[in-house]
Design a protein around this motif. Structure first.
Motif, PDB file in Angstrom:
ATOM      1  N   LYS A   1      24.812  97.899  62.662  1.00 13.20           N
ATOM      2  CA  LYS A   1      26.042  97.926  61.871  1.00 13.20           C
ATOM      3  C   LYS A   1      26.905  99.134  62.249  1.00 13.20           C
ATOM      4  N   TYR A   2      26.266 100.282  62.355  1.00 10.03           N
ATOM      5  CA  TYR A   2      27.006 101.508  62.683  1.00 10.03           C
ATOM      6  C   TYR A   2      27.525 101.450  64.119  1.00 10.03           C
ATOM      7  N   GLY A   3      26.661 101.112  65.071  1.00 12.69           N
ATOM      8  CA  GLY A   3      27.043 101.122  66.479  1.00 12.69           C
ATOM      9  C   GLY A   3      28.134 100.119  66.789  1.00 12.69           C
ATOM     10  N   ALA A   4      28.017  98.902  66.235  1.00 11.30           N
ATOM     11  CA  ALA A   4      29.039  97.888  66.493  1.00 11.30           C
ATOM     12  C   ALA A   4      30.387  98.341  65.959  1.00 11.30           C
ATOM     13  N   THR A   5      30.402  98.909  64.777  1.00  5.21           N
ATOM     14  CA  THR A   5      31.659  99.378  64.183  1.00  5.21           C
ATOM     15  C   THR A   5      32.280 100.480  65.031  1.00  5.21           C
ATOM     16  N   MET A   6      31.494 101.440  65.456  1.00  5.90           N
ATOM     17  CA  MET A   6      32.015 102.562  66.230  1.00  5.90           C
ATOM     18  C   MET A   6      32.496 102.141  67.615  1.00  5.90           C
ATOM     19  N   ASN A   7      31.964 101.031  68.134  1.00  9.54           N
ATOM     20  CA  ASN A   7      32.334 100.577  69.466  1.00  9.54           C
ATOM     21  C   ASN A   7      33.311  99.399  69.445  1.00  9.54           C
ATOM     22  N   GLY A   8      33.915  99.148  68.307  1.00 16.53           N
ATOM     23  CA  GLY A   8      34.929  98.106  68.250  1.00 16.53           C
ATOM     24  C   GLY A   8      34.380  96.703  68.359  1.00 16.53           C
ATOM     25  N   LEU A   9      33.119  96.519  68.003  1.00 14.24           N
ATOM     26  CA  LEU A   9      32.495  95.198  67.988  1.00 14.24           C
ATOM     27  C   LEU A   9      32.327  94.737  66.544  1.00 14.24           C
ATOM     28  N   ASN A  10      31.992  93.480  66.362  1.00 16.59           N
ATOM     29  CA  ASN A  10      31.837  92.914  65.027  1.00 16.59           C
ATOM     30  C   ASN A  10      30.366  92.960  64.613  1.00 16.59           C
ATOM     31  N   PRO A  11      29.996  93.756  63.622  1.00 11.80           N
ATOM     32  CA  PRO A  11      28.580  93.855  63.222  1.00 11.80           C
ATOM     33  C   PRO A  11      27.960  92.513  62.870  1.00 11.80           C
ATOM     34  N   ASP A  12      28.761  91.578  62.344  1.00 13.90           N
ATOM     35  CA  ASP A  12      28.232  90.269  61.963  1.00 13.90           C
ATOM     36  C   ASP A  12      27.835  89.409  63.158  1.00 13.90           C
ATOM     37  N   ASP A  13      28.238  89.810  64.355  1.00 12.88           N
ATOM     38  CA  ASP A  13      27.800  89.086  65.548  1.00 12.88           C
ATOM     39  C   ASP A  13      26.365  89.440  65.922  1.00 12.88           C
ATOM     40  N   TYR A  14      25.785  90.395  65.240  1.00 14.64           N
ATOM     41  CA  TYR A  14      24.452  90.871  65.597  1.00 14.64           C
ATOM     42  C   TYR A  14      23.502  90.756  64.403  1.00 14.64           C
TER      43      TYR A  14
ATOM     44  N   ALA B   1      10.787 104.933  72.602  1.00 18.26           N
ATOM     45  CA  ALA B   1      10.999 106.328  72.213  1.00 18.26           C
ATOM     46  C   ALA B   1      11.269 106.439  70.722  1.00 18.26           C
ATOM     47  N   VAL B   2      12.034 105.517  70.163  1.00 16.22           N
ATOM     48  CA  VAL B   2      12.354 105.565  68.732  1.00 16.22           C
ATOM     49  C   VAL B   2      11.142 105.170  67.900  1.00 16.22           C
ATOM     50  N   GLN B   3      10.305 104.252  68.415  1.00 18.63           N
ATOM     51  CA  GLN B   3       9.102 103.851  67.678  1.00 18.63           C
ATOM     52  C   GLN B   3       8.188 105.036  67.402  1.00 18.63           C
ATOM     53  N   ALA B   4       8.219 106.014  68.297  1.00 20.18           N
ATOM     54  CA  ALA B   4       7.362 107.186  68.110  1.00 20.18           C
ATOM     55  C   ALA B   4       7.845 108.062  66.964  1.00 20.18           C
ATOM     56  N   ASN B   5       9.110 107.982  66.626  1.00 22.50           N
ATOM     57  CA  ASN B   5       9.672 108.769  65.524  1.00 22.50           C
ATOM     58  C   ASN B   5      10.888 108.012  64.989  1.00 22.50           C
ATOM     59  N   VAL B   6      10.635 107.061  64.101  1.00 26.04           N
ATOM     60  CA  VAL B   6      11.642 106.080  63.718  1.00 26.04           C
ATOM     61  C   VAL B   6      12.820 106.736  62.994  1.00 26.04           C
ATOM     62  N   SER B   7      14.023 106.415  63.484  1.00 25.38           N
ATOM     63  CA  SER B   7      15.256 106.950  62.895  1.00 25.38           C
ATOM     64  C   SER B   7      16.394 106.035  63.269  1.00 25.38           C
ATOM     65  N   ALA B   8      17.175 105.596  62.268  1.00 29.63           N
ATOM     66  CA  ALA B   8      18.333 104.746  62.541  1.00 29.63           C
ATOM     67  C   ALA B   8      19.343 105.480  63.420  1.00 29.63           C
ATOM     68  N   LYS B   9      19.518 106.765  63.170  1.00 31.07           N
ATOM     69  CA  LYS B   9      20.458 107.563  63.946  1.00 31.07           C
ATOM     70  C   LYS B   9      20.029 107.641  65.406  1.00 31.07           C
ATOM     71  N   ALA B  10      18.734 107.865  65.635  1.00 33.89           N
ATOM     72  CA  ALA B  10      18.228 107.955  67.008  1.00 33.89           C
ATOM     73  C   ALA B  10      18.345 106.614  67.720  1.00 33.89           C
ATOM     74  N   LEU B  11      18.084 105.521  66.991  1.00 29.09           N
ATOM     75  CA  LEU B  11      18.184 104.203  67.609  1.00 29.09           C
ATOM     76  C   LEU B  11      19.641 103.879  67.944  1.00 29.09           C
ATOM     77  N   ALA B  12      20.558 104.205  67.056  1.00 29.01           N
ATOM     78  CA  ALA B  12      21.977 103.970  67.335  1.00 29.01           C
ATOM     79  C   ALA B  12      22.417 104.754  68.565  1.00 29.01           C
ATOM     80  N   ALA B  13      21.975 106.002  68.665  1.00 27.47           N
ATOM     81  CA  ALA B  13      22.328 106.826  69.826  1.00 27.47           C
ATOM     82  C   ALA B  13      21.704 106.270  71.095  1.00 27.47           C
ATOM     83  N   GLY B  14      20.477 105.787  70.996  1.00 28.59           N
ATOM     84  CA  GLY B  14      19.811 105.211  72.166  1.00 28.59           C
ATOM     85  C   GLY B  14      20.503 103.961  72.660  1.00 28.59           C
ATOM     86  N   LEU B  15      20.866 103.082  71.738  1.00 24.15           N
ATOM     87  CA  LEU B  15      21.557 101.854  72.130  1.00 24.15           C
ATOM     88  C   LEU B  15      22.955 102.158  72.665  1.00 24.15           C
ATOM     89  N   ASP B  16      23.557 103.232  72.192  1.00 26.33           N
ATOM     90  CA  ASP B  16      24.893 103.601  72.645  1.00 26.33           C
ATOM     91  C   ASP B  16      24.915 104.003  74.117  1.00 26.33           C
TER      92      ASP B  16
END
Length: 577
Positions: A93-106, A175-190
């Protein structure tokens, strides 16, 4: 297999995933996932998720899960959503919004419903694969765009890139599974988004305009009269100053009088945004200032979509021509070295979006008129009473296509020409008034689009420069040629000189405004590059001026509108496109 049969089989598989999962609750999730994905892979390449408008694409899911031995990511051993599921829900939701994509597509309502209702784990495999499909779809859209740009219209010649970074995606997830964080996952996918400055800049602008939108947007500015000229007084002028400042334009003065300092800013706004430069605050300027924040946000999203067609990281040395702003930029070692004006195709003869490699420079080029120009612009003149005089005055020749020999153009021959009877090339000799000017930068494409000099440099003084028949005219081609030839000349048997400063290049061509003929030995003189230079012709209506101010230029080609319609129509993975 027919589409009807495919839909029938995929629907049944989708049903079986949901109804048979409890039977396998005690089996290893790895075996379940592998079985669902690999069964009948060639015959049935997708799995339909009941109630949704997207499919699970087996091949792409296998590309991810093979890298991790089919171990689950988003559910625990009992099939229930885990901490990674909660993290990816927020990250998408956060990443799609920040990148001009539609969160509902995911993360759509179907995935959300399974997430909230799957408390007993009975939909574990369905949820696991649906979320992975959403993540793959997201990073693919982030990296390559949502659709094939060549399906939009014929003037876009860049094919959709293919997403292949499954190993990198698995590394981010692990990498995120080792220390779960929504922020870290959003940054990784970015990390799968483009990294070059154009995309980063548009992303920052999107965040800025979204912040204005969240604060309520901005109001419409209304003038007391139709237009304002220097010296006029109007209660709307303070609002105009404030709006310009919010767009990054430096407005040093204050008050409700249209003073000289504000006039300077208005003329700058008009110049860099493709308006007529007259210093009058009229319809064009007010439309620019009053376009809603929501519309600017969507315009940014459209341009971010187009920038995703480019490589993730641009080459350190490349040419970038913005067809919307009619400007040329040359980058070397990642820095902008040159920035000057261009003249591009008219709205009905649009210069295409493309990427080509520039491998040689040509001095004193001949010009062979494309058939489109012959039949639109030339044939009636050639058939007229002054046809021979036109050819002589413009130093043009008729060359027979069958044997390459010049034909003497009698009045009778010229009057017989037509669209169905034109077995000739119409070729112009090199001279200062050649349509290509005196220097050409050929590009290998089937549309005869390239960069070149011009016989009419006064047109660069115009603020609206969509004036050509498709090719790109350069304001300062000899400076550009000198730079790319420096220490980069490929010595050949026909070209042994490897030193080409600007004055030497210009010595081979007739002086400006000269009517002199060019010696035959200097016709089409080619200087080859050791290392070719990538050339990008792109159409972006949002940009930064050199002082950092925001530019929103008019959509002369209508390309933003066409891309916007496609963005609104396209569905996940292009299934319903």
């Amino acid at each position: 297999m027919s589409m009807k049969s495919l839909f029938k089989k995929t629907f049944l598989i989708g049903m079986s995933m949901m109804t048979l999962a409890p039977q396998f609750a005690s089996a290893a999730l790895e075996s379940q996932l592998s079985g669902y994905l690999n069964k009948d892979l060639q015959e049935i390449p997708v799995i339909f998720v009941r109630g949704s408008n997207f499919y699970l694409h087996k091949a792409t899911l296998i590309s991810l899960y093979e890298k991790r031995g089919y171990s689950a990511i988003w559910v625990d051993a009992n099939g229930k959503p885990n901490a990674m599921a909660a993290a990816v829900r927020e990250a998408l939701k956060y990443g799609a919004t920040m990148n001009g994509l539609n969160p509902d597509d995911y993360w759509d309502r179907i995935v959300e419903n399974i997430y909230t209702s799957n408390t007993d784990g009975r939909f574990g495999p369905t949820f696991e694969l649906a979320v992975s499909e959403a993540v793959i779809r997201y990073v693919t859209h982030l990296s390559t765009g949502r659709f094939d740009p060549m399906e939009i219209d014929t003037d876009i010649k860049i094919a959709k890139k293919k997403f292949t970074e499954y190993s990198e995606l698995n590394q981010v997830i692990s990498a995120v599974q080792a220390n779960v964080s929504a922020k870290a996952l959003a940054a990784g996918l970015d990390k799968f988004a483009p990294t070059h400055l154009r995309y980063v800049d548009l992303k920052q602008l999107l965040a800025y305009f979204r912040s204005i939108q969240s604060a309520g947007g901005w109001s419409q500015i209304k003038l007391a009269k139709k237009s304002l000229r220097p010296g006029d007084k109007d209660p709307a002028i303070p609002a105009i100053r404030g709006r310009l400042q919010s767009l990054g334009y430096a407005v040093p003065s204050t008050g409700d009088v249209y003073d000289a300092e504000l006039k300077r800013v208005i003329e700058d706004v008009q110049g860099v945004n493709g308006m007529g430069v007259d210093g009058v605050i009229g319809n064009e300027v007010m439309t620019f200032l009053n376009t809603t924040v929501a519309d600017r946000v969507f315009q940014l999203e459209v341009n971010m979509e187009k920038v995703r067609w480019l490589p993730k990281a641009m080459e350190s040395r490349h040419v970038f021509v913005n067809l919307a702003t009619t400007e040329f930029q040359f980058f070397d070692e990642g820095r902008k070295i040159m920035h000057f004006k261009t003249i591009n195709g008219q709205s009905y003869r649009r210069t295409p979006v493309l990427r080509n490699m520039l491998s040689f420079v040509e001095l004193n080029p001949t010009w062979t008129a494309p058939e489109s120009i012959i039949f639109k612009d030339k044939i009636n003149t050639l058939r007229g009473k002054d046809g021979q005089e036109y050819l002589r005055k413009h130093r043009m020749r008729l060359i027979r296509k069958s044997d390459g020999k010049e034909v003497i153009p009698s009045d009778e021959l010229l009057q017989s020409l037509s669209r169905s009877n034109f077995p000739y090339l119409l070729r112009q000799d090199p001279w200062r008034k050649n349509a290509l000017g005196s220097i050409k930068f050929p590009l290998p494409n089937e549309w005869s689009i390239y960069l070149h000099h011009t016989d009419n440099p006064d047109l660069f003084d115009e603020s609206k420069r969509h004036l050509s028949s498709g090719c790109v005219r350069l304001e300062d081609p000899f400076t550009f040629a000198e730079y790319i030839l420096r220490d980069n000349v490929a010595v050949k048997s026909t070209q042994t000189d490897d030193y080409w400063p600007k004055d030497k290049l210009e010595s081979f061509v007739p002086p400006e405004k000269s009517d002199a003929y060019v010696d035959r030995e200097n016709w089409e003189k080619r200087i080859h590059l050791k290392v070719p230079v990538p050339v990008y012709l792109m159409y972006l209506t949002v940009d930064r001026a050199q002082d950092g101010a925001v530019r929103f230029v008019k959509d002369v080609y209508g390309q933003d509108e066409r891309v916007a319609k496609t963005m609104k129509a396209v569905r996940h993975g292009n299934e319903l496109f």
